[in-house]
Design a protein around this motif. Structure first.
Motif, PDB file in Angstrom:
ATOM      1  N   ARG A  35       0.828  -1.194   0.000  1.00 16.85           N
ATOM      2  CA  ARG A  35       0.000   0.000   0.000  1.00 16.85           C
ATOM      3  C   ARG A  35       0.866   1.248   0.000  1.00 16.85           C
ATOM      4  O   ARG A  35       1.922   1.298   0.608  1.00 16.85           O
ATOM      5  N   ARG A  36       0.404   2.245  -0.741  1.00 13.45           N
ATOM      6  CA  ARG A  36       1.031   3.561  -0.669  1.00 13.45           C
ATOM      7  C   ARG A  36      -0.082   4.592  -0.569  1.00 13.45           C
ATOM      8  O   ARG A  36      -1.239   4.303  -0.835  1.00 13.45           O
ATOM      9  N   GLN A  37       0.319   5.766  -0.203  1.00 15.30           N
ATOM     10  CA  GLN A  37      -0.666   6.792   0.108  1.00 15.30           C
ATOM     11  C   GLN A  37      -0.431   8.042  -0.730  1.00 15.30           C
ATOM     12  O   GLN A  37       0.700   8.450  -0.972  1.00 15.30           O
ATOM     13  N   LYS A  38      -1.501   8.614  -1.220  1.00 17.31           N
ATOM     14  CA  LYS A  38      -1.452   9.880  -1.936  1.00 17.31           C
ATOM     15  C   LYS A  38      -2.125  10.931  -1.067  1.00 17.31           C
ATOM     16  O   LYS A  38      -3.193  10.680  -0.486  1.00 17.31           O
ATOM     17  N   ARG A  39      -1.505  12.106  -0.975  1.00 18.28           N
ATOM     18  CA  ARG A  39      -2.036  13.155  -0.116  1.00 18.28           C
ATOM     19  C   ARG A  39      -2.380  14.406  -0.914  1.00 18.28           C
ATOM     20  O   ARG A  39      -1.737  14.722  -1.909  1.00 18.28           O
ATOM     21  N   VAL A  40      -3.398  15.097  -0.425  1.00 14.40           N
ATOM     22  CA  VAL A  40      -3.762  16.410  -0.978  1.00 14.40           C
ATOM     23  C   VAL A  40      -3.798  17.395   0.182  1.00 14.40           C
ATOM     24  O   VAL A  40      -3.999  17.011   1.343  1.00 14.40           O
ATOM     25  N   TYR A  41      -3.615  18.677  -0.134  1.00 11.31           N
ATOM     26  CA  TYR A  41      -3.466  19.668   0.923  1.00 11.31           C
ATOM     27  C   TYR A  41      -4.352  20.877   0.648  1.00 11.31           C
ATOM     28  O   TYR A  41      -4.591  21.237  -0.515  1.00 11.31           O
ATOM     29  N   ALA A  42      -4.828  21.501   1.743  1.00  5.82           N
ATOM     30  CA  ALA A  42      -5.614  22.729   1.635  1.00  5.82           C
ATOM     31  C   ALA A  42      -5.616  23.445   2.983  1.00  5.82           C
ATOM     32  O   ALA A  42      -5.425  22.818   4.032  1.00  5.82           O
ATOM     33  N   LYS A  43      -5.840  24.754   2.917  1.00  7.06           N
ATOM     34  CA  LYS A  43      -5.856  25.524   4.164  1.00  7.06           C
ATOM     35  C   LYS A  43      -7.148  25.298   4.942  1.00  7.06           C
ATOM     36  O   LYS A  43      -7.180  25.448   6.163  1.00  7.06           O
ATOM     37  N   HIS A  44      -8.198  24.957   4.226  1.00  5.99           N
ATOM     38  CA  HIS A  44      -9.496  24.795   4.884  1.00  5.99           C
ATOM     39  C   HIS A  44      -9.964  23.349   4.762  1.00  5.99           C
ATOM     40  O   HIS A  44      -9.722  22.682   3.741  1.00  5.99           O
ATOM     41  N   LYS A  45     -10.678  22.906   5.775  1.00  4.00           N
ATOM     42  CA  LYS A  45     -11.139  21.526   5.842  1.00  4.00           C
ATOM     43  C   LYS A  45     -12.044  21.183   4.663  1.00  4.00           C
ATOM     44  O   LYS A  45     -11.933  20.107   4.069  1.00  4.00           O
ATOM     45  N   THR A  46     -12.942  22.101   4.308  1.00  5.44           N
ATOM     46  CA  THR A  46     -13.890  21.830   3.227  1.00  5.44           C
ATOM     47  C   THR A  46     -13.165  21.584   1.905  1.00  5.44           C
ATOM     48  O   THR A  46     -13.500  20.671   1.154  1.00  5.44           O
ATOM     49  N   GLU A  47     -12.160  22.414   1.617  1.00  6.53           N
ATOM     50  CA  GLU A  47     -11.399  22.271   0.373  1.00  6.53           C
ATOM     51  C   GLU A  47     -10.578  20.979   0.378  1.00  6.53           C
ATOM     52  O   GLU A  47     -10.476  20.272  -0.633  1.00  6.53           O
ATOM     53  N   ALA A  48      -9.980  20.651   1.535  1.00  5.29           N
ATOM     54  CA  ALA A  48      -9.198  19.410   1.645  1.00  5.29           C
ATOM     55  C   ALA A  48     -10.095  18.193   1.441  1.00  5.29           C
ATOM     56  O   ALA A  48      -9.706  17.216   0.788  1.00  5.29           O
ATOM     57  N   ARG A  50     -12.876  18.125  -0.303  1.00  2.00           N
ATOM     58  CA  ARG A  50     -13.257  18.058  -1.722  1.00  2.00           C
ATOM     59  C   ARG A  50     -12.150  17.432  -2.554  1.00  2.00           C
ATOM     60  O   ARG A  50     -12.393  16.578  -3.402  1.00  2.00           O
ATOM     61  N   LYS A  51     -10.916  17.855  -2.319  1.00  2.95           N
ATOM     62  CA  LYS A  51      -9.784  17.308  -3.062  1.00  2.95           C
ATOM     63  C   LYS A  51      -9.637  15.807  -2.792  1.00  2.95           C
ATOM     64  O   LYS A  51      -9.381  15.020  -3.703  1.00  2.95           O
ATOM     65  N   ARG A  52      -9.798  15.421  -1.496  1.00  8.99           N
ATOM     66  CA  ARG A  52      -9.689  14.006  -1.157  1.00  8.99           C
ATOM     67  C   ARG A  52     -10.769  13.185  -1.849  1.00  8.99           C
ATOM     68  O   ARG A  52     -10.513  12.102  -2.389  1.00  8.99           O
ATOM     69  N   ASP A  53     -11.996  13.700  -1.836  1.00  7.98           N
ATOM     70  CA  ASP A  53     -13.104  12.968  -2.456  1.00  7.98           C
ATOM     71  C   ASP A  53     -12.918  12.850  -3.973  1.00  7.98           C
ATOM     72  O   ASP A  53     -13.235  11.832  -4.573  1.00  7.98           O
ATOM     73  N   ASP A  54     -12.392  13.918  -4.605  1.00  9.95           N
ATOM     74  CA  ASP A  54     -12.113  13.860  -6.040  1.00  9.95           C
ATOM     75  C   ASP A  54     -11.057  12.792  -6.340  1.00  9.95           C
ATOM     76  O   ASP A  54     -11.184  12.021  -7.303  1.00  9.95           O
ATOM     77  N   LEU A  55     -10.024  12.768  -5.509  1.00 10.45           N
ATOM     78  CA  LEU A  55      -8.959  11.786  -5.694  1.00 10.45           C
ATOM     79  C   LEU A  55      -9.488  10.382  -5.463  1.00 10.45           C
ATOM     80  O   LEU A  55      -9.165   9.449  -6.212  1.00 10.45           O
ATOM     81  N   ARG A  56     -10.319  10.220  -4.449  1.00 10.14           N
ATOM     82  CA  ARG A  56     -10.888   8.911  -4.153  1.00 10.14           C
ATOM     83  C   ARG A  56     -11.766   8.432  -5.308  1.00 10.14           C
ATOM     84  O   ARG A  56     -11.760   7.246  -5.654  1.00 10.14           O
ATOM     85  N   ALA A  57     -12.496   9.352  -5.945  1.00 10.46           N
ATOM     86  CA  ALA A  57     -13.348   8.988  -7.080  1.00 10.46           C
ATOM     87  C   ALA A  57     -12.506   8.521  -8.269  1.00 10.46           C
ATOM     88  O   ALA A  57     -12.871   7.585  -8.980  1.00 10.46           O
ATOM     89  N   GLU A  58     -11.363   9.167  -8.475  1.00 10.28           N
ATOM     90  CA  GLU A  58     -10.486   8.755  -9.564  1.00 10.28           C
ATOM     91  C   GLU A  58      -9.938   7.356  -9.326  1.00 10.28           C
ATOM     92  O   GLU A  58      -9.893   6.520 -10.235  1.00 10.28           O
ATOM     93  N   VAL A  59      -9.515   7.087  -8.096  1.00 13.87           N
ATOM     94  CA  VAL A  59      -8.989   5.763  -7.765  1.00 13.87           C
ATOM     95  C   VAL A  59     -10.071   4.705  -7.950  1.00 13.87           C
ATOM     96  O   VAL A  59      -9.816   3.605  -8.444  1.00 13.87           O
ATOM     97  N   ALA A  60     -11.291   5.035  -7.590  1.00 15.04           N
ATOM     98  CA  ALA A  60     -12.402   4.092  -7.744  1.00 15.04           C
ATOM     99  C   ALA A  60     -12.632   3.745  -9.213  1.00 15.04           C
ATOM    100  O   ALA A  60     -13.074   2.648  -9.549  1.00 15.04           O
TER     101      ALA A  60
END
Length: 423
Positions: A35-48, A50-60
């Motif tokens: 297993r490896r991990q991909k990370r996304v970053y943002a100053k605000h929780k909502t933006e982080a 959203r980025k995580r969910d977009d990335l998760r959708a791509e992996v799916a």
């Protein structure tokens, strides 16, 4: 104590670092099963989130995010060298490689692969020096991005959203019977007037009377010419193929041998696809098989050509490679030599410049004017598809169709007068 159950690939977490930055994480599968991990970053929780969910959708969907440092140039180099080169002919690889080096990488090579946009592709195409180069760049990039999608590196091929550049393909020249005879006569005169020049008159006549490709005639060996039975075996062609460094992997732009060009490397080697059939000639020249089975064929030698070849074979001089046509010192003729000497024939004949493939096109045209059935023409020309054959047909509107026996007499009498001239 039982181990906690692992979450499936694609699930992720969300947490806040000590510096206040929000981090979204997604588990990514790898080829080795770890297993490896991909990370996304943002100053605000909502933006982080959203980025995580977009990335998760791509992996799916099967999209495996590439490294943030993977640029278009890096991917294209890997695509050309590791994915395409082992499976395509050297000339095909060179076609892709030139498009990448000259027309794609200089303009969008530094762009991140995942962030490439259709507008950037259009910008790249606008920088092309000719419509043909733009078309080549578009085709190459589209193929490379298609494989990137197939490997799960990106989710969309942006080149598919860009319209293929228009390019009005230039029609190769063609010589009708009268101009063909003029060229043949000029070739005979050149051979008689300059004893230091390669004896190539029979080469040009063989081109007109067989429809063979230039590389097939340049690579023709005497042991594949049966003058007794009037047959020519076009099972091999002579091609120039670049070698690769054999001294090891480069460190930056420098190879262990200290030479930039592979041809100067003391351990230079052939880097060819698995199963690629070839025979070494000299230097970077190889005998290779035609790219299709239809290209490997026996071609009849008409009587006037047989007489010319028989006389040509008796010419003195070195011929270490047993080639039918070669330089006076015995070295093979390259395609550049061939084009140069053909240009000299046209100049001596007072004819406009047409490339050496005009000879092959002229044969196709004359066969079509004879009323020879298409399937028979394809066998003679060594073509595997009707579409490929029709690219070689040029209908001369100024010349009426003639009956088979009339044009045959014209061609044979023309060739016969040439044979008589050199006796």
């Amino acid at each position: 104590m039982s181990k906690s159950k692992r979450s499936p690939y694609g699930d992720g977490g969300l947490f806040k670092r000590a510096d206040g930055m929000w981090v979204g994480t997604v588990e990514i599968p790898s080829a080795d099963g770890n297993r490896r991990q991909k990370r996304v970053y943002a100053k605000h929780k909502t933006e982080a989130k959203r980025k995580r969910d977009d990335l998760r959708a791509e992996v799916a969907k099967g999209v495996i995010p590439v490294s943030s440092t993977t640029t278009v140039a890096v991917w294209l180099r890997r695509w050309a060298d590791d994915i395409k080169k082992p499976h395509v002919r050297p000339n095909t690889f060179d076609w892709y490689d030139e498009a990448i080096r000259l027309h794609i990488t200089p303009h969008i090579g530094t762009r991140k692969l995942r962030h490439l946009t259709a507008e950037e592709v259009r910008y790249m195409l606008r920088q092309a020096t000719t419509p043909a180069n733009a078309q080549r760049a578009h085709k190459t990039l589209k193929m490379a991005l298609k494989d990137a999608v197939r490997e799960g590196l990106i989710g969309r091929n942006v080149a598919e959203a860009v319209e293929r550049p228009k390019h009005l393909k230039q029609t190769r020249g063609v010589l009708i019977s009268d101009t063909a005879k003029t060229a043949i006569r000029a070739a005979i005169d050149l051979e008689e007037d300059d004893e230091t020049a390669p004896a190539l008159a029979a080469r040009w006549i063989a081109g007109f009377l067989t429809g063979a490709r230039p590389a097939e005639l340049l690579g023709l060996e005497w042991d594949r010419v049966d003058l007794d039975n009037g047959l020519m075996d076009l099972a091999w062609q002579l091609q120039q193929v670049d070698k690769a460094h054999g001294c090891g992997e480069p460190q930056g732009d420098a190879y262990p041998c200290g030479k930039k060009r592979a041809s100067f490397c003391s351990q230079a080697r052939w880097d060819l696809p698995a199963g690629f059939e070839y025979r070494e000639c000299v230097g970077t020249l190889l005998w290779t098989r035609p790219k299709t089975q239809a290209g490997t064929r026996l071609v009849p030698i008409v009587e006037p050509l047989r007489v010319m070849l028989d006389r040509h074979r008796q010419r003195p001089g070195p011929n270490p490679h047993n080639l039918v046509w070669h330089r006076p010192d015995g070295r093979p003729l390259t395609r550049h030599d061939d084009a140069k000497y053909w240009g000299a024939v046209l100049k001596a004949a007072g004819l406009p410049k047409v490339d050496v493939y005009a000879i092959r096109h002229s044969t196709a045209t004359l066969l079509q004017e004879l009323g020879v059935p298409e399937e028979t023409r394809m066998v003679i020309m060594g073509q595997s598809s009707v579409a490929a054959h029709r690219m070689y047909i040029h209908v001369d509107q100024t010349q009426a169709k003639t009956a088979l026996n009339r044009l045959e007499r014209l061609l044979l009498s023309s060739a016969g007068s040439v044979v008589g001239a050199i006796k």
